[in-house]
Design a protein around this motif. Structure first.
Motif, PDB file in Angstrom:
ATOM      1  N   SER A   4       4.181 -37.740  -7.114  1.00 12.93           N
ATOM      2  CA  SER A   4       4.801 -38.346  -8.296  1.00 12.93           C
ATOM      3  C   SER A   4       6.261 -38.675  -8.033  1.00 12.93           C
ATOM      4  CB  SER A   4       4.699 -37.406  -9.509  1.00 12.93           C
ATOM      5  OG  SER A   4       3.377 -37.336  -9.979  1.00 12.93           O
ATOM      6  N   MET A  23       1.288 -44.764 -22.908  1.00 14.29           N
ATOM      7  CA  MET A  23       1.213 -43.479 -22.215  1.00 14.29           C
ATOM      8  C   MET A  23      -0.218 -42.945 -22.216  1.00 14.29           C
ATOM      9  SD  MET A  23       2.525 -41.081 -20.609  1.00 14.29           S
ATOM     10  CE  MET A  23       1.701 -39.580 -20.090  1.00 14.29           C
ATOM     11  N   SER A  25      -2.959 -39.815 -20.129  1.00 15.59           N
ATOM     12  CA  SER A  25      -3.006 -38.594 -19.333  1.00 15.59           C
ATOM     13  C   SER A  25      -3.071 -38.877 -17.835  1.00 15.59           C
ATOM     14  CB  SER A  25      -4.227 -37.758 -19.737  1.00 15.59           C
ATOM     15  OG  SER A  25      -5.426 -38.489 -19.507  1.00 15.59           O
ATOM     16  N   MET A  28       0.581 -38.711 -16.490  1.00 18.40           N
ATOM     17  CA  MET A  28       1.465 -37.814 -17.227  1.00 18.40           C
ATOM     18  C   MET A  28       2.508 -37.155 -16.322  1.00 18.40           C
ATOM     19  SD  MET A  28       0.315 -34.837 -19.896  1.00 18.40           S
ATOM     20  CE  MET A  28      -0.684 -36.005 -20.820  1.00 18.40           C
ATOM     21  N   ASP A  29       2.120 -36.847 -15.086  1.00 17.08           N
ATOM     22  CA  ASP A  29       3.052 -36.152 -14.193  1.00 17.08           C
ATOM     23  C   ASP A  29       4.257 -37.029 -13.818  1.00 17.08           C
ATOM     24  OD1 ASP A  29       3.486 -33.615 -12.727  1.00 17.08           O
ATOM     25  OD2 ASP A  29       3.396 -34.912 -10.967  1.00 17.08           O
ATOM     26  N   MET A  31       5.283 -39.577 -15.441  1.00 21.24           N
ATOM     27  CA  MET A  31       5.934 -39.944 -16.703  1.00 21.24           C
ATOM     28  C   MET A  31       7.079 -38.987 -17.029  1.00 21.24           C
ATOM     29  SD  MET A  31       5.989 -41.861 -19.471  1.00 21.24           S
ATOM     30  CE  MET A  31       6.916 -41.642 -20.999  1.00 21.24           C
ATOM     31  N   ASP A  32       6.901 -37.719 -16.679  1.00 16.11           N
ATOM     32  CA  ASP A  32       7.932 -36.717 -16.981  1.00 16.11           C
ATOM     33  C   ASP A  32       9.247 -36.990 -16.256  1.00 16.11           C
ATOM     34  OD1 ASP A  32       6.292 -35.340 -18.698  1.00 16.11           O
ATOM     35  OD2 ASP A  32       5.645 -33.870 -17.211  1.00 16.11           O
ATOM     36  N   GLN A  70      -3.373 -46.343 -19.168  1.00 17.30           N
ATOM     37  CA  GLN A  70      -4.389 -45.316 -18.941  1.00 17.30           C
ATOM     38  C   GLN A  70      -5.546 -45.919 -18.153  1.00 17.30           C
ATOM     39  OE1 GLN A  70      -4.452 -42.219 -19.261  1.00 17.30           O
ATOM     40  NE2 GLN A  70      -6.554 -41.558 -19.437  1.00 17.30           N
ATOM     41  N   ARG A 158      -5.930 -40.460 -10.067  1.00 17.07           N
ATOM     42  CA  ARG A 158      -5.015 -39.672 -10.890  1.00 17.07           C
ATOM     43  C   ARG A 158      -4.685 -38.306 -10.285  1.00 17.07           C
ATOM     44  NH1 ARG A 158      -7.498 -39.442 -16.611  1.00 17.07           N
ATOM     45  NH2 ARG A 158      -6.106 -37.691 -16.908  1.00 17.07           N
TER      46      ARG A 158
END
Length: 261
Positions: A4, A23, A25, A28-29, A31-32, A70, A158
């Protein structure tokens, strides 16, 4: 670093400050760490809108337009927008997180065969085959979008965002676009000097060459009317007295008649 981090560092190296999408799942990593890297995810109501926004952003800014969503039905909503960007020669990068590798073929969450969806409308498709190649594929998609002036797809299982890798962030590789050889320019000037009814079709080449001002100067020198090629109303200002509108479906009647003559 994590894959990531390699992914986001490569986005930053390519000057990405804004992305469009919804956004999910599947990413998600990374995205942080978008915000700490100076990247803003602009949320939309529908992913097709995100794709069109990325297209418009790239045309206005001269930089990449980036869209993400997604996996499965999220990114499949972008097909129409990516097709529009393809025909407009816009350097859009669509990032398509995919079902995890351990559930492919087993009906994993929102599983879909995501590469064929965009095959017809992309200049290059990068599919990350190992977490350690995250930065490599990400950088290549950004390079190819700009060098070939069209959309590219970065497809990422993912589960490949997680773990720990050794990575070197590739520097962006940009090609210079020349104005043409001396003989070609002389031949063009001779043709124009002898032309009885020249009409300028201003399109993607003018935009890619950042030559709108030069196109205006040429039109004024020749007294030539200017029409826009299909999907490139951004290639000549509508406020100019020599502008006669766009070609194509639902285009300008004046433009169509000028070309016919």
């Amino acid at each position: 670093m994590t894959p990531s981090e390699a992914f986001v560092e490569t986005l930053a190296a390519n000057g990405v400050t804004d992305m469009f999408g919804i956004m999910g799942s599947a990413f998600m990593d990374p995205m942080d760490i978008f915000a700490p890297a100076g990247i803003r995810l602009i949320p939309v109501v529908h992913e097709q809108g995100a794709g069109h926004m990325a297209d418009g952003y790239a045309r206005v800014s001269g930089r990449h337009g980036v869209v993400i969503g997604q996996n499965g039905p999220g990114i499949s909503n972008c097909v129409t927008a990516i097709a529009a960007a393809y025909w407009a020669h816009t350097p859009v990068v669509i990032i398509t997180p995919e079902t995890g590798t351990m559930s492919m073929g087993l009906g994993g969450f929102q599983e879909a065969n995501q590469l064929p969806m965009f095959e017809e409308f992309t200049k290059y498709q990068g599919h990350v085959t190992h977490p350690a190649r995250m930065a490599e594929y990400t950088g290549r998609c950004f390079d190819r979008a700009m060098s070939e002036m069209g959309p590219t797809q970065l497809n990422i299982p993912r589960d490949y965002f997680y773990g720990e890798i050794k990575a070197e962030i590739p520097k962006p590789n940009r090609l210079d676009r020349g104005a043409g050889g001396e003989q070609s320019l002389n031949d063009a000037a001779e043709l124009l000097a002898q032309a009885k009814f020249p009409v300028i079709i201003s399109g993607g080449g003018v935009v890619m060459g950042e030559a709108i001002e030069e196109c205006k100067a040429l039109a004024e020198r020749l007294g030539a009317p200017v029409v826009n090629s299909y999907l490139h109303n951004d290639s000549f200002p509508a406020s100019h007295p020599l502008w006669c509108g766009p070609l194509g479906y639902q285009g300008s009647k004046a433009a169509m008649k000028l070309i016919a003559q």
